[in-house]
Design a protein around this motif. Structure first.
Motif, PDB file in Angstrom:
ATOM      1  N   VAL A 127       0.838  -1.208   0.000  1.00 25.36           N
ATOM      2  CA  VAL A 127       0.000   0.000   0.000  1.00 25.36           C
ATOM      3  C   VAL A 127       0.867   1.250   0.000  1.00 25.36           C
ATOM      4  O   VAL A 127       0.643   2.196  -0.776  1.00 25.36           O
ATOM      5  N   VAL A 128       1.884   1.298   0.873  1.00 31.13           N
ATOM      6  CA  VAL A 128       2.768   2.461   0.941  1.00 31.13           C
ATOM      7  C   VAL A 128       3.490   2.669  -0.388  1.00 31.13           C
ATOM      8  O   VAL A 128       3.572   3.795  -0.897  1.00 31.13           O
ATOM      9  N   GLY A 240       8.512   8.774   9.660  1.00 29.63           N
ATOM     10  CA  GLY A 240       8.044   8.184   8.414  1.00 29.63           C
ATOM     11  C   GLY A 240       9.173   7.663   7.555  1.00 29.63           C
ATOM     12  O   GLY A 240       9.020   6.657   6.854  1.00 29.63           O
ATOM     13  N   THR A 241      10.341   8.314   7.618  1.00 33.12           N
ATOM     14  CA  THR A 241      11.493   7.844   6.859  1.00 33.12           C
ATOM     15  C   THR A 241      11.866   6.421   7.260  1.00 33.12           C
ATOM     16  O   THR A 241      12.313   5.622   6.428  1.00 33.12           O
ATOM     17  N   LEU A 242      11.683   6.084   8.543  1.00 33.11           N
ATOM     18  CA  LEU A 242      12.038   4.751   9.031  1.00 33.11           C
ATOM     19  C   LEU A 242      11.197   3.661   8.383  1.00 33.11           C
ATOM     20  O   LEU A 242      11.627   2.503   8.339  1.00 33.11           O
ATOM     21  N   VAL A 387       1.919  10.283   3.024  1.00 34.54           N
ATOM     22  CA  VAL A 387       2.441   8.913   2.997  1.00 34.54           C
ATOM     23  C   VAL A 387       3.423   8.711   4.149  1.00 34.54           C
ATOM     24  O   VAL A 387       3.436   7.664   4.795  1.00 34.54           O
ATOM     25  N   PHE A 388       4.247   9.713   4.426  1.00 36.20           N
ATOM     26  CA  PHE A 388       5.157   9.638   5.565  1.00 36.20           C
ATOM     27  C   PHE A 388       4.376   9.466   6.861  1.00 36.20           C
ATOM     28  O   PHE A 388       4.778   8.703   7.751  1.00 36.20           O
ATOM     29  N   ALA A 389       3.271  10.191   7.018  1.00 31.04           N
ATOM     30  CA  ALA A 389       2.461  10.056   8.230  1.00 31.04           C
ATOM     31  C   ALA A 389       1.923   8.640   8.373  1.00 31.04           C
ATOM     32  O   ALA A 389       1.872   8.089   9.486  1.00 31.04           O
ATOM     33  N   PHE A 390       1.552   8.030   7.253  1.00 30.58           N
ATOM     34  CA  PHE A 390       1.025   6.664   7.290  1.00 30.58           C
ATOM     35  C   PHE A 390       2.117   5.672   7.686  1.00 30.58           C
ATOM     36  O   PHE A 390       1.891   4.781   8.515  1.00 30.58           O
ATOM     37  N   THR A 391       3.304   5.800   7.104  1.00 29.98           N
ATOM     38  CA  THR A 391       4.377   4.875   7.468  1.00 29.98           C
ATOM     39  C   THR A 391       4.835   5.097   8.906  1.00 29.98           C
ATOM     40  O   THR A 391       5.202   4.146   9.602  1.00 29.98           O
ATOM     41  N   ALA A 392       4.813   6.353   9.367  1.00 30.80           N
ATOM     42  CA  ALA A 392       5.180   6.631  10.759  1.00 30.80           C
ATOM     43  C   ALA A 392       4.198   5.999  11.731  1.00 30.80           C
ATOM     44  O   ALA A 392       4.561   5.684  12.877  1.00 30.80           O
ATOM     45  N   SER A 393       2.961   5.798  11.287  1.00 35.89           N
ATOM     46  CA  SER A 393       1.919   5.238  12.157  1.00 35.89           C
ATOM     47  C   SER A 393       1.813   3.724  12.060  1.00 35.89           C
ATOM     48  O   SER A 393       1.018   3.120  12.789  1.00 35.89           O
ATOM     49  N   LEU A 444      -6.139  18.539  13.018  1.00 37.49           N
ATOM     50  CA  LEU A 444      -5.952  17.193  13.563  1.00 37.49           C
ATOM     51  C   LEU A 444      -6.117  16.129  12.485  1.00 37.49           C
ATOM     52  O   LEU A 444      -5.431  15.100  12.503  1.00 37.49           O
ATOM     53  N   LEU A 445      -7.014  16.365  11.548  1.00 36.08           N
ATOM     54  CA  LEU A 445      -7.232  15.405  10.472  1.00 36.08           C
ATOM     55  C   LEU A 445      -6.215  15.558   9.345  1.00 36.08           C
ATOM     56  O   LEU A 445      -5.773  14.566   8.763  1.00 36.08           O
ATOM     57  N   ALA A 446      -5.824  16.787   9.041  1.00 38.59           N
ATOM     58  CA  ALA A 446      -4.910  17.019   7.926  1.00 38.59           C
ATOM     59  C   ALA A 446      -3.486  16.575   8.250  1.00 38.59           C
ATOM     60  O   ALA A 446      -2.753  16.144   7.358  1.00 38.59           O
ATOM     61  N   GLN A 447      -3.085  16.670   9.512  1.00 40.16           N
ATOM     62  CA  GLN A 447      -1.745  16.240   9.940  1.00 40.16           C
ATOM     63  C   GLN A 447      -1.905  15.348  11.178  1.00 40.16           C
ATOM     64  O   GLN A 447      -1.745  15.786  12.312  1.00 40.16           O
ATOM     65  N   PRO A 448      -2.238  14.065  10.985  1.00 40.41           N
ATOM     66  CA  PRO A 448      -2.619  13.218  12.104  1.00 40.41           C
ATOM     67  C   PRO A 448      -1.461  12.547  12.852  1.00 40.41           C
ATOM     68  O   PRO A 448      -1.673  11.909  13.879  1.00 40.41           O
ATOM     69  N   ALA A 449      -0.229  12.657  12.348  1.00 43.17           N
ATOM     70  CA  ALA A 449       0.870  11.860  12.904  1.00 43.17           C
ATOM     71  C   ALA A 449       1.084  12.107  14.389  1.00 43.17           C
ATOM     72  O   ALA A 449       1.450  11.184  15.131  1.00 43.17           O
ATOM     73  N   ALA A 450       0.858  13.337  14.856  1.00 43.23           N
ATOM     74  CA  ALA A 450       1.125  13.662  16.268  1.00 43.23           C
ATOM     75  C   ALA A 450       0.277  12.836  17.218  1.00 43.23           C
ATOM     76  O   ALA A 450       0.666  12.638  18.380  1.00 43.23           O
TER      77      ALA A 450
END
Length: 508
Positions: A127-128, A240-242, A387-393, A444-450
């Protein structure tokens, strides 16, 4: 811009990529060559290839566009992109190389002794990879449309075709040569025009910028982000880079853990050098092509600025160089993503051999191409940031806890990835569909990673604590392997293990 100049630039990069890939085919013989280049890529060569695939459309075009529309707030992206590699150096690079795995799902299965954990990780990696390919194709569409006037779909089709040839020809071994070449082309293509433009502007006797006024708030065309938004964005870029599969698979190609660390240090230097230039493009763009921000064409700043500042044949040649560099960015990143997703599909769906890899590569090219045709391009850096936010999560918590905490269980890993992925995906889709007015809820929705990243970590830890009996019996031995520095001769034993793994996947 003369369309024939654009045709020539795109054709030159595409032909060079195919030629280098065909050369890679001549020395790609084994499954290990296709998956991880037989783990023989040295630090400087590997660092150049990593720079080639990591510096995507968001880096080459998107960063300058963000600085153009947001001023200093756009600088969080290059800072986060580069600092993410520091996180890789400190926490992930060497242990991932020592794991002896071919892919991230391989690591998950070996660490957790669980097929369900492997399956969940495989789905996330695919998916990523596919979501990350789509912005590259959008960037190619934008570039070819500006350079030649052709319909948008042609750019996406060209990238898909060239990358398919490169990856199918020789897999990781093949694209390593191509990506290293593409990095240095990208660096040259983005550096030479801006240096030339600065020299031309300096000879006019006029100030190149009006002091600090270039970053005046009044020049910003994007809404001012809050402290929360900047913190959450940085959080997603660092972690997310990880979790980027095409970046992680590169560390499997190093001969040993020490080489992986040296590779990461070189990458940090190369990225720091590269990101100076799109930032300068953004600053100059605010002064000389501010109309691009008002028209919503900020991602075209790097493509159009050289022609706007330098007249005549010199400006045309500089524009051609930038177009070539931009297309190299799309090709290199897409090829890396294609290799990572093809490896996973090959092992989990097909027989794990070379034919399965090539089939997986074709599938992984066609589906993102279709998605790119059905969707409209957002801001390139912004869409990649999600996409970075998704991989970070999802993938990042699995790797960090899997490497550094012996208590992680397969149930905890699957539950945490499911929670983080579901919440992050739902937040991003809600922000796109609901069109909420500016305010805390929208941010909160646009930048959810926090908040999605802490939830993912918390769920992994809590569920693992509740299922202690599901810890692998050999977890101590696995962690020792991940963290023990290689001794003399260690690489030889690792090589035998890798060949044994390859043999099993091919029915040997």
């Amino acid at each position: 811009m003369n369309p024939w100049v654009g045709f020539a630039a795109v054709a030159a990069v595409s032909v060079m990529t195919v030629v280098i890939s065909v050369f890679g085919l001549r020395i790609s013989r084994t499954t290990g060559d296709f998956y991880v280049a037989s783990r023989t890529v040295r630090p400087w060569w590997n660092a150049s290839a990593i720079g080639g695939e990591y510096l995507s459309a968001a880096s080459f075009l998107g960063v300058a566009g963000l600085v153009l529309v947001s001023g200093v707030d756009g600088l969080w992206f290059p800072i986060g992109y580069t600092a993410g590699y520091l996180m890789l150096l400190l926490f992930v690079a060497a242990p991932m190389r020592r794991s002896g795995a071919y892919t991230v799902p391989d690591f998950a299965e070996a660490r957790l002794a669980s097929r369900p954990a492997r399956g969940a990780t495989s789905v996330l990696v695919i998916v990523v990879s596919w979501l990350y390919i789509v912005p590259q194709l959008h960037g190619a569409s934008l570039t070819l449309r500006i350079a030649t006037g052709l319909p948008s779909w042609v750019g996406a089709a060209v990238v898909t075709l060239v990358v398919c040839i490169s990856v199918v020809a020789g897999g990781m071994r093949s694209i390593t040569f191509a990506q290293a070449f593409q990095f240095w082309l990208k660096l040259t293509a983005i550096a030479v025009p801006v240096v030339f433009a600065l020299l031309v502007l300096g000879n006019t006797g006029q100030p190149i910028t009006a002091g600090g006024s270039v970053f005046e708030q009044a020049m910003n065309t994007a809404e001012d982000p809050s402290t929360y938004r900047n913190v959450s964005l940085t959080f997603s870029l660092l972690l997310g880079t990880l979790g980027l599969p095409h970046v992680l698979v590169r560390f499997y190609t190093n001969p040993d853990g020490g080489s992986a660390r040296r590779t990461t240090l070189i990458v940090l230097a190369l990225l720091g050098l590269f990101y100076l230039f799109p930032t300068i493009y953004g600053v100059l763009g605010r002064l000389y092509v501010p109309q691009l921000a008002a028209s919503g064409a900020s991602d075209a700043t790097v493509l159009l600025l050289p022609g706007a500042l330098v007249d005549g044949a010199a400006g045309t040649l500089l524009s051609a160089l930038v177009i070539a560099g931009a297309f190299a960015a799309f090709l290199s990143t897409t090829s890396g993503l294609l290799v990572s997703s093809a490896g996973v599909i090959s092992q989990d769906v097909f027989d794990g051999g070379v034919l399965g890899f090539r089939t997986g590569a074709l599938v992984s090219a066609v589906i993102p191409f279709a998605l790119a045709l059905m969707t409209e391009s957002l801001g390139l850096a912004g869409s990649v940031g999600l996409v970075f936010a998704f991989t970070a999560s999802t993938i990042a918590p699995l790797l960090l806890l899997g490497i550094w905490w012996r208590g992680l269980t397969d149930a905890g890993a699957v539950a945490g990835m499911a929670a983080g992925g579901t919440l992050c995906g739902a937040a991003v889709l809600s922000a796109a569909v609901l069109d909420l007015p500016a305010g805390p809820a929208a941010e909160l929705l646009a930048q959810p990673a926090a908040w999605t990243v802490p939830v993912a970590f918390s769920v992994m830890i809590i569920v693992s604590r509740l299922t202690p009996r599901r810890k692998p019996a050999a977890v101590s031995a696995i962690l020792v392997r991940l963290h023990m520095p290689e001794r003399s001769g260690r690489s030889g034993r690792s090589g035998r293990s890798d060949r044994s793994t390859s043999s099993r996947r091919n029915g040997g």
